[in-house]
Scaffold this motif. Structure first.
Motif, PDB file in Angstrom:
ATOM      1  N   LEU A 362      22.823  93.188 -80.964  1.00  0.00           N
ATOM      2  CA  LEU A 362      23.200  92.375 -79.978  1.00  0.00           C
ATOM      3  C   LEU A 362      21.974  91.917 -79.234  1.00  0.00           C
ATOM      4  O   LEU A 362      21.090  92.800 -78.918  1.00  0.00           O
ATOM      5  N   ALA A 363      21.832  90.753 -78.748  1.00  0.00           N
ATOM      6  CA  ALA A 363      20.652  90.278 -77.879  1.00  0.00           C
ATOM      7  C   ALA A 363      20.680  91.217 -76.597  1.00  0.00           C
ATOM      8  O   ALA A 363      21.551  91.045 -75.750  1.00  0.00           O
ATOM      9  N   ASN A 364      19.449  91.906 -76.459  1.00  0.00           N
ATOM     10  CA  ASN A 364      19.404  92.623 -75.267  1.00  0.00           C
ATOM     11  C   ASN A 364      18.160  92.659 -74.529  1.00  0.00           C
ATOM     12  O   ASN A 364      17.129  92.368 -75.536  1.00  0.00           O
ATOM     13  N   ALA A 365      17.914  92.871 -73.501  1.00  0.00           N
ATOM     14  CA  ALA A 365      16.385  92.513 -72.625  1.00  0.00           C
ATOM     15  C   ALA A 365      15.584  93.723 -73.049  1.00  0.00           C
ATOM     16  O   ALA A 365      15.685  94.636 -72.645  1.00  0.00           O
ATOM     17  N   ASN A 366      14.495  93.509 -73.735  1.00  0.00           N
ATOM     18  CA  ASN A 366      13.450  94.707 -74.275  1.00  0.00           C
ATOM     19  C   ASN A 366      14.165  95.841 -74.410  1.00  0.00           C
ATOM     20  O   ASN A 366      13.689  96.853 -74.189  1.00  0.00           O
ATOM     21  N   GLY A 367      15.214  95.731 -75.005  1.00  0.00           N
ATOM     22  CA  GLY A 367      15.777  97.135 -75.573  1.00  0.00           C
ATOM     23  C   GLY A 367      16.541  97.967 -74.384  1.00  0.00           C
ATOM     24  O   GLY A 367      16.469  99.233 -74.507  1.00  0.00           O
ATOM     25  N   ASP A 368      16.555  97.387 -73.255  1.00  0.00           N
ATOM     26  CA  ASP A 368      17.021  98.277 -72.073  1.00  0.00           C
ATOM     27  C   ASP A 368      18.629  98.119 -72.001  1.00  0.00           C
ATOM     28  O   ASP A 368      19.162  98.591 -71.030  1.00  0.00           O
ATOM     29  N   GLY A 369      19.181  97.390 -73.132  1.00  0.00           N
ATOM     30  CA  GLY A 369      20.728  97.553 -73.083  1.00  0.00           C
ATOM     31  C   GLY A 369      21.379  96.497 -72.200  1.00  0.00           C
ATOM     32  O   GLY A 369      22.712  96.442 -72.264  1.00  0.00           O
ATOM     33  N   ARG A 370      20.504  95.567 -71.380  1.00  0.00           N
ATOM     34  CA  ARG A 370      21.336  94.612 -70.712  1.00  0.00           C
ATOM     35  C   ARG A 370      21.263  93.303 -71.678  1.00  0.00           C
ATOM     36  O   ARG A 370      20.101  92.896 -72.018  1.00  0.00           O
ATOM     37  N   ILE A 371      22.617  92.755 -71.824  1.00  0.00           N
ATOM     38  CA  ILE A 371      22.671  91.822 -72.811  1.00  0.00           C
ATOM     39  C   ILE A 371      22.167  90.605 -72.233  1.00  0.00           C
ATOM     40  O   ILE A 371      22.223  90.333 -70.947  1.00  0.00           O
ATOM     41  N   THR A 372      21.568  89.699 -73.062  1.00  0.00           N
ATOM     42  CA  THR A 372      20.971  88.342 -72.685  1.00  0.00           C
ATOM     43  C   THR A 372      21.702  87.381 -73.319  1.00  0.00           C
ATOM     44  O   THR A 372      22.323  87.270 -74.205  1.00  0.00           O
ATOM     45  N   THR A 373      21.290  85.982 -72.826  1.00  0.00           N
ATOM     46  CA  THR A 373      21.851  84.706 -73.328  1.00  0.00           C
ATOM     47  C   THR A 373      21.606  84.461 -74.623  1.00  0.00           C
ATOM     48  O   THR A 373      22.363  83.636 -75.288  1.00  0.00           O
ATOM     49  N   GLU A 374      20.307  84.682 -74.869  1.00  0.00           N
ATOM     50  CA  GLU A 374      19.891  84.663 -76.262  1.00  0.00           C
ATOM     51  C   GLU A 374      18.895  85.685 -76.918  1.00  0.00           C
ATOM     52  O   GLU A 374      18.623  86.460 -76.063  1.00  0.00           O
ATOM     53  N   ALA A 375      18.294  85.635 -78.033  1.00  0.00           N
ATOM     54  CA  ALA A 375      17.733  86.964 -78.795  1.00  0.00           C
ATOM     55  C   ALA A 375      16.496  87.157 -77.834  1.00  0.00           C
ATOM     56  O   ALA A 375      16.195  88.141 -77.516  1.00  0.00           O
ATOM     57  N   SER A 376      15.676  86.109 -77.891  1.00  0.00           N
ATOM     58  CA  SER A 376      14.302  86.505 -77.077  1.00  0.00           C
ATOM     59  C   SER A 376      13.673  84.759 -76.817  1.00  0.00           C
ATOM     60  O   SER A 376      14.410  83.890 -77.259  1.00  0.00           O
ATOM     61  N   GLY A 377      12.560  84.841 -76.236  1.00  0.00           N
ATOM     62  CA  GLY A 377      11.898  83.922 -75.778  1.00  0.00           C
ATOM     63  C   GLY A 377      12.046  83.310 -74.352  1.00  0.00           C
ATOM     64  O   GLY A 377      12.729  84.140 -73.523  1.00  0.00           O
ATOM     65  N   GLU A 378      11.455  82.126 -74.025  1.00  0.00           N
ATOM     66  CA  GLU A 378      11.549  81.821 -72.514  1.00  0.00           C
ATOM     67  C   GLU A 378      13.053  81.835 -72.009  1.00  0.00           C
ATOM     68  O   GLU A 378      13.348  82.233 -70.749  1.00  0.00           O
ATOM     69  N   GLY A 379      14.082  81.403 -72.774  1.00  0.00           N
ATOM     70  CA  GLY A 379      15.333  81.006 -72.260  1.00  0.00           C
ATOM     71  C   GLY A 379      16.081  82.377 -72.253  1.00  0.00           C
ATOM     72  O   GLY A 379      17.398  81.926 -71.673  1.00  0.00           O
ATOM     73  N   ALA A 380      15.809  83.496 -72.615  1.00  0.00           N
ATOM     74  CA  ALA A 380      16.467  84.639 -72.657  1.00  0.00           C
ATOM     75  C   ALA A 380      16.707  85.032 -71.208  1.00  0.00           C
ATOM     76  O   ALA A 380      15.891  85.782 -70.495  1.00  0.00           O
ATOM     77  N   GLN A 381      17.898  84.931 -70.711  1.00  0.00           N
ATOM     78  CA  GLN A 381      18.149  85.293 -69.109  1.00  0.00           C
ATOM     79  C   GLN A 381      19.361  86.590 -69.427  1.00  0.00           C
ATOM     80  O   GLN A 381      20.028  86.846 -70.264  1.00  0.00           O
ATOM     81  N   VAL A 382      19.109  87.513 -68.447  1.00  0.00           N
ATOM     82  CA  VAL A 382      20.103  88.791 -68.405  1.00  0.00           C
ATOM     83  C   VAL A 382      21.716  88.357 -67.992  1.00  0.00           C
ATOM     84  O   VAL A 382      21.569  87.472 -67.085  1.00  0.00           O
ATOM     85  N   ARG A 383      22.495  88.572 -68.670  1.00  0.00           N
ATOM     86  CA  ARG A 383      23.863  88.437 -68.322  1.00  0.00           C
ATOM     87  C   ARG A 383      24.381  89.364 -67.428  1.00  0.00           C
ATOM     88  O   ARG A 383      24.445  90.494 -67.934  1.00  0.00           O
ATOM     89  N   GLU A 384      24.824  89.132 -66.334  1.00  0.00           N
ATOM     90  CA  GLU A 384      25.450  90.228 -65.402  1.00  0.00           C
ATOM     91  C   GLU A 384      26.544  91.091 -66.073  1.00  0.00           C
ATOM     92  O   GLU A 384      27.502  90.352 -66.497  1.00  0.00           O
TER      93      GLU A 384
END
Length: 486
Positions: A362-384
């Protein structure tokens, strides 16, 4: 006031009641107890654990070979954790089908995905679609009695190949070389698996590992189980064990690698003794099955005839000390009628959550477990308020133990985020603990709770006891439901 405190606790939903989900629930409650006051969160939480299968424990019950001695130990530890009034088990409830993400976010302050993996990575070789090529995951489902798994398994092949350099490959190879009575005596296998393995025609097994002895990914425990197979002669190629100084030095740097290599050298000696003693098994009895272990062997094609597997073509490789594999252009063919590939799992996707195809999680920020809007790249935002742990977070790597350290990291991040949120982290609008039960009931969904699971477990123990065994698995999901709701 009493009722007030109940609805005012933190509310966490966890998706998946395997080791990752259960450990995270336990660690969340412990860490909250320790740090909750200073974080302004209080120390009370209710965790609802959703599992799509009728019973808990995921991989421990359905992904690991039944003859692993450590499994009973892990299962009983998970059981103790679930026997906690602050953790509520909802088995037989499928995320995305019985309950949606929005419905959970309305009722829970955070949602943690611990969904694991049930699919195989595709083999991706010419001939992979021939009749007789099997993914390990499906075979494991059969011998572990997975509720929706196959009930019959074709074990007609006298010569079989297993591809893979990890523990799942070892499990599959071991079960294919197993003596059915020996397995039944020591494990909880159901009758259909016992009958299947009893009728297994396999006499020769080839395990192909692409890299060298020092780069395999076996645990020492797996190797020790391989060493004790009644009626099986282990056969190695001595050249594979000719390691150069750099490789030995590199392997020595990591304790687990060093122990694995030492155990493989023990197997090499055993294999030589077995041959010298006239093709015997580990106890010196005549062996009627042969188990070949081939390192530096990369399968390149499955060969067929009339749509069925008839052989496998393998290329010799060399592996340098840093683990780089080089192909040599030397090929060999082995007659086999079945090929099992255990080259990794593909963790499950979750409806409404972005998936990282490249890393298979599942797409998450730098492996910290916080789910993101997309896998990686500029547009990847953390979803609360959305998190992932275990294989859902990191892909299909690591043992059950690494899932614990993962859980601690993610729980720490969850607590930090909750402490920054409004209302002391109590952000879900609907705080009625019974709201989820009403929602599921309105859909005709009947969750199986911890007490229901205990009824299934008691029945399995009683059935086992009739045969002098500790446990005997129920495999039919309808029977599980009937037992749990009785």
């Amino acid at each position: 006031m009493e009722h007030m405190s109940e609805t005012n606790e933190l509310r966490i939903a966890v998706i998946g009641a395997g080791p990752a989900g259960v450990y995270s629930s336990d660690i969340f409650l412990r860490q909250l107890g320790k740090l909750g006051e200073e974080l302004g969160l209080g120390t009370k939480a209710r965790i609802d654990l959703f599992e799509k299968l009728p019973v808990p424990f995921g991989l421990v019950r359905y992904g690991v070979a039944p003859d692993h001695p450590s499994i009973k130990f892990i299962a009983s530890a998970l059981e103790k954790t679930l026997d906690n009034p602050d953790i509520h088990l909802y088995c037989d409830v499928e995320f995305g089908k019985d309950v949606t993400l929005d419905e959970l976010l309305e009722r829970y302050d955070a949602v943690l995905f611990a969904t694991g993996a049930v699919e195989d990575k595709p083999l991706g070789l010419p001939g992979a679609d021939l009749d007789g090529v099997y993914g390990a995951a499906k075979f494991v489902e059969w011998y572990d009695g997975y509720p929706t798994g196959a009930r019959e398994w074709p074990l007609e092949a006298e010569e079989v190949a297993v591809i893979g350099g990890g523990n799942v490959a070892m499990d599959v190879a071991r079960e294919l070389m197993r003596n059915a009575d020996d397995l039944k005596e020591r494990t909880d296998i159901p009758d259909n698996v016992y009958e299947g393995i009893k009728a297994n025609k396999a006499k020769t097994l080839h395990l192909f590992i692409r890299r060298g002895v020092a780069q395999a990914k076996f645990s020492v425990q797996e190797l020790r189980e391989m060493e004790k197979l009644p009626g099986v002669q282990l056969i190695i190629n001595e050249d594979d064990f000719d390691l150069d100084d750099d490789t030995i030095e590199e392997a020595g740097k990591d304790k687990l690698t060093r122990q694995m290599v030492e155990e493989l050298f023990t197997i090499r000696e055993m294999a030589e003794d077995m041959e010298d003693d006239g093709d015997t098994d580990f106890e010196g009895n005549p062996a009627d099955r042969k188990y070949y272990i081939h390192f530096n062997s990369a399968p390149v094609e499955v060969l067929g005839k009339d749509g069925k597997v008839k052989a496998i073509r393998v290329e010799k490789t060399t592996t340098s000390a840093d683990g780089k594999m080089t192909r040599t252009g030397e090929f060999e063919e082995y007659p086999v009628q079945a090929v099992y590939h255990a080259i990794g799992y593909k963790p499950a996707t979750a409806p409404g959550i972005a998936y990282d195809e490249r890393r298979a999680h599942l797409a998450n920020a730098n492996g910290d477990g916080r789910i993101t809007t997309e896998a990686s790249g500029e547009g990847a935002q953390v979803r609360e308020r959305l998190y992932a742990t275990g294989w859902a977070k990191r892909g299909p790597v690591g043992l059950i133990g690494s899932t614990k350290s993962d859980a601690l990291l993610i729980v720490t991040n969850m607590l930090e985020d909750l402490s920054k949120a409004a209302e002391g982290g109590r952000v879900a609008a609907d705080r009625d603990p019974e709201s989820i039960d009403r929602l599921l009931a309105s859909r005709g969904v009947k969750p199986i709770d911890f007490a229901g699971w205990k009824k299934v477990d008691a029945f399995e123990r009683a059935e086992g006891a009739k045969e002098g065994r500790e446990h005997k698995k129920v495999i039919d999901p309808e029977q599980m439901r009937a037992l749990a709701h009785a």
